[in-house]
Design an enzyme around this catalytic site. Structure first.
Site, PDB file in Angstrom:
ATOM      1  N   GLY A  29      42.579  36.341  26.517  1.00 10.09           N
ATOM      2  CA  GLY A  29      42.113  35.068  27.060  1.00 10.09           C
ATOM      3  C   GLY A  29      40.617  34.892  26.870  1.00 10.09           C
ATOM      4  N   THR A  30      39.891  35.964  27.057  1.00 13.23           N
ATOM      5  CA  THR A  30      38.429  35.915  26.924  1.00 13.23           C
ATOM      6  C   THR A  30      38.029  35.497  25.507  1.00 13.23           C
ATOM      7  OG1 THR A  30      38.245  37.664  28.583  1.00 13.23           O
ATOM      8  CG2 THR A  30      36.309  37.273  27.194  1.00 13.23           C
ATOM      9  N   ASN A  80      42.008  31.551  39.255  1.00 13.00           N
ATOM     10  CA  ASN A  80      42.689  32.837  39.382  1.00 13.00           C
ATOM     11  C   ASN A  80      42.615  33.405  40.796  1.00 13.00           C
ATOM     12  OD1 ASN A  80      39.998  32.860  37.997  1.00 13.00           O
ATOM     13  ND2 ASN A  80      40.039  34.988  38.654  1.00 13.00           N
ATOM     14  N   GLN A 105      45.765  31.017  33.827  1.00 15.12           N
ATOM     15  CA  GLN A 105      46.619  31.140  35.014  1.00 15.12           C
ATOM     16  C   GLN A 105      47.666  30.027  35.122  1.00 15.12           C
ATOM     17  OE1 GLN A 105      46.913  33.628  36.985  1.00 15.12           O
ATOM     18  NE2 GLN A 105      45.078  34.798  36.512  1.00 15.12           N
ATOM     19  N   SER A 122      46.545  33.761  27.854  1.00 16.36           N
ATOM     20  CA  SER A 122      46.499  35.216  27.688  1.00 16.36           C
ATOM     21  C   SER A 122      47.875  35.813  27.900  1.00 16.36           C
ATOM     22  CB  SER A 122      45.509  35.812  28.684  1.00 16.36           C
ATOM     23  OG  SER A 122      45.586  37.224  28.636  1.00 16.36           O
ATOM     24  N   GLY A 123      48.273  36.722  27.014  1.00 15.42           N
ATOM     25  CA  GLY A 123      49.601  37.326  27.092  1.00 15.42           C
ATOM     26  C   GLY A 123      49.873  38.056  28.387  1.00 15.42           C
ATOM     27  N   HIS A 124      48.909  38.892  28.813  1.00 15.32           N
ATOM     28  CA  HIS A 124      49.211  39.794  29.936  1.00 15.32           C
ATOM     29  C   HIS A 124      49.275  39.092  31.289  1.00 15.32           C
ATOM     30  CE1 HIS A 124      45.192  40.703  31.904  1.00 15.32           C
ATOM     31  NE2 HIS A 124      44.769  40.141  30.793  1.00 15.32           N
ATOM     32  N   THR A 132      43.666  41.643  10.800  1.00 12.87           N
ATOM     33  CA  THR A 132      45.116  41.841  10.694  1.00 12.87           C
ATOM     34  C   THR A 132      45.766  41.583  12.047  1.00 12.87           C
ATOM     35  OG1 THR A 132      44.836  43.374   8.881  1.00 12.87           O
ATOM     36  CG2 THR A 132      46.933  43.491  10.066  1.00 12.87           C
ATOM     37  N   CYS A 142      32.659  44.516  44.039  1.00 12.90           N
ATOM     38  CA  CYS A 142      31.694  45.565  44.321  1.00 12.90           C
ATOM     39  C   CYS A 142      30.637  45.551  43.228  1.00 12.90           C
ATOM     40  CB  CYS A 142      32.391  46.919  44.369  1.00 12.90           C
ATOM     41  SG  CYS A 142      31.362  48.202  45.058  1.00 12.90           S
TER      42      CYS A 142
HETATM   43  C1  LIG Z   1      42.619  36.928  33.225  1.00  9.18           C
HETATM   44  C2  LIG Z   1      41.892  35.658  33.001  1.00  9.18           C
HETATM   45  C3  LIG Z   1      41.087  35.467  31.868  1.00  9.18           C
HETATM   46  C4  LIG Z   1      40.834  36.560  30.864  1.00  9.18           C
HETATM   47  O1  LIG Z   1      41.954  36.895  30.108  1.00  9.18           O
HETATM   48  P1  LIG Z   1      41.955  38.303  29.332  1.00  9.18           P
HETATM   49  O2  LIG Z   1      43.171  38.247  28.481  1.00  9.18           O
HETATM   50  O3  LIG Z   1      42.019  39.364  30.366  1.00  9.18           O
HETATM   51  O4  LIG Z   1      40.707  38.351  28.541  1.00  9.18           O
HETATM   52  C5  LIG Z   1      40.464  34.255  31.702  1.00  9.18           C
HETATM   53  N1  LIG Z   1      40.628  33.270  32.598  1.00  9.18           N
HETATM   54  C6  LIG Z   1      41.381  33.399  33.693  1.00  9.18           C
HETATM   55  C7  LIG Z   1      41.534  32.258  34.626  1.00  9.18           C
HETATM   56  C8  LIG Z   1      42.042  34.602  33.937  1.00  9.18           C
HETATM   57  O5  LIG Z   1      42.788  34.733  35.036  1.00  9.18           O
END
Ligand SMILES: *Cc1c(COP(=O)(O)O)cnc(C)c1O
Length: 394
Positions: free
Chosen positions: A71-72, A150, A178, A198-200, A236, A324
């Site tokens: 996502g970043t 988020n 999100q 973002s996939g995860h 790739t 923190c």
């Molecule tokens: C997790 C998140 C990201 C970053 O995604 P990554 O795949 O971890 O780099 C960006 N924006 C929001 C709102 C997120 O929750």
């Protein structure tokens, strides 16, 4: 002990169907999709399929999807592309509550020759639209706003804002990491130019993401290199990751209804019961316009970190609203931007659910958390002071 995982806005479990879909692409079908022979070509076909599924989830065209590493990367690519496409414009608009992926880039740009407007939010985390529109100008190159927050789950009216931004000749990007899979998205029916996912965060693996770029939008690659992704992102392909993302997108489309009914009902039950059973607790963020899976609750006069540690003893995983930084506990920039009082921000916990949660898990949290808060408050000097103040007031 199997964790009770209520931290799905941090990352999600990879869906078993996704793992299954990916596995052969590590072992049996390891070819490079750019190769000329069939062994590689078959992999390319599978990537094409994943692109179509990802596009479908967004109501977009396959050519509008660029696979990235996260996502970043998608956020950075979008914002830099907009700036490079409009070199004469030096103004950027974003919000005060963005994820670090956008916030830190915004701050970097502010230190490096751009004017950056950070639009504030109100006590409920809602965007100050008047502030935004008052600052939108002919010098604005790009407006980047998250679709869903988020930490609080609060939704921004990105589709409406995109229309206004477009009319003013600026590019509109949304960090929808999100929102994707949780709220319906139809790119064919809005004016958003770019969108990051973002996939995860949607049951695909870590290390894969996508950027939607509307057809006709001026674009400059962030990673220069090979001709992959139609020349828009060198490197790739993360073949298995991309295939996993495609499968996860297909599943997300099929499960969106469940997300907005069963998952939302569990979230509401968790939230309402905790608010009933625990005094001096409140929800952070506009309860009306919010993701179905997220609940940020402030438990006044306790430390979020202590709550997390005590919940951890029961295997309950959630996040606190503090970060923190250099040894001191600072309330998150999101809660600070919302002006959540210090005593409440410090005791804020974010619960974020997914389709893998069960009613029994929610019941366990409802049983375990109230005594935890009570115990911690008994030890808290702030709580006894506040309780004392209440007694004298009465
Ligand atoms: C997790 C998140 C990201 C970053 O995604 P990554 O795949 O971890 O780099 C960006 N924006 C929001 C709102 C997120 O929750």
């Amino acid at each position: 002990m199997k964790p009770i995982y209520l931290d799905n806005n941090a990352t999600t479990r990879v869906a078993p169907e996704v793992v299954e879909e990916m596995l052969p692409y590590f072992s049996t079908y390891y070819g490079n999709p750019s190769s000329m022979y069939t062994f590689g070509g078959n992999v390319a076909k599978k990537i094409k399929e994943a692109r179509a599924k990802t596009a479908d989830l967004l109501g977009a065209q396959p050519e509008e999807i660029i696979f990235t590493s996260c996502g970043t990367e998608s956020d950075s690519t979008a914002i830099w592309a907009a700036l490079r496409a409009n070199p004469g414009k030096r103004h950027v608009i974003t919000s005060n509550v963005e994820h670090p992926a956008v916030k830190n880039l915004g701050e970097y740009l502010a230190r490096n020759g751009y004017r950056v407007t950070f639009v504030p939010v109100d006590r409920q985390g809602r965007l100050d639209l008047d502030h935004l529109y008052a600052h939108l100008s002919d010098d604005t190159a790009v407006v980047s706003l998250m679709w869903a927050n988020n930490e609080t789950g609060v939704l921004f009216p990105v589709e409406a804002v995109a229309e206004r931004v477009h009319k003013r000749g600026a590019v509109f990007h949304t960090d929808a990491v999100q929102a994707v899979g949780k709220v319906p998205i139809q790119m064919a029916e809005n004016k958003i130019d770019m969108l990051a996912l973002s996939g995860h965060k949607l049951h695909a693996p870590k290390g894969v993401g996508a950027l939607y770029v509307r057809r006709g939008t001026k674009f400059a690659p962030f990673l220069l290199g090979g001709h992959q992704e139609n020349g828009r992102r060198g490197g790739t392909e993360n073949v298995a990751g991309i295939i996993g993302l495609g499968k996860a997108a297909e599943l997300a489309a099929a499960k969106m209804e469940e997300e907005n009914t069963r998952v939302k009902a569990m979230r509401d039950k968790l939230e309402q019961t905790l608010l009933e059973r625990i005094p001096n607790a409140m929800v952070n963020g506009d309860p009306a316009d919010r993701l179905p899976n997220t609940s940020s609750i402030a438990f006044e006069f306790v430390e979020g970190e202590s709550i997390l540690l005590m919940m951890d003893e029961f295997g309950i995983c959630a996040s606190s609203g503090s970060a923190c930084t250099s040894g001191s506990l600072e309330p998150s920039h999101v809660l600070r931007a919302m002006d959540v009082p210090f005593t409440a921000a410090h005791g804020s916990i974010r619960f974020s659910l997914s389709i893998y949660n069960t009613e029994a898990e929610i019941d366990l949290v409802i049983e375990k958390l109230p005594p935890i808060i009570e115990r911690l408050r008994k030890m808290s000097p702030f709580w006894s002071e506040a309780a004392g103040a209440c007694r004298t007031a009465v």
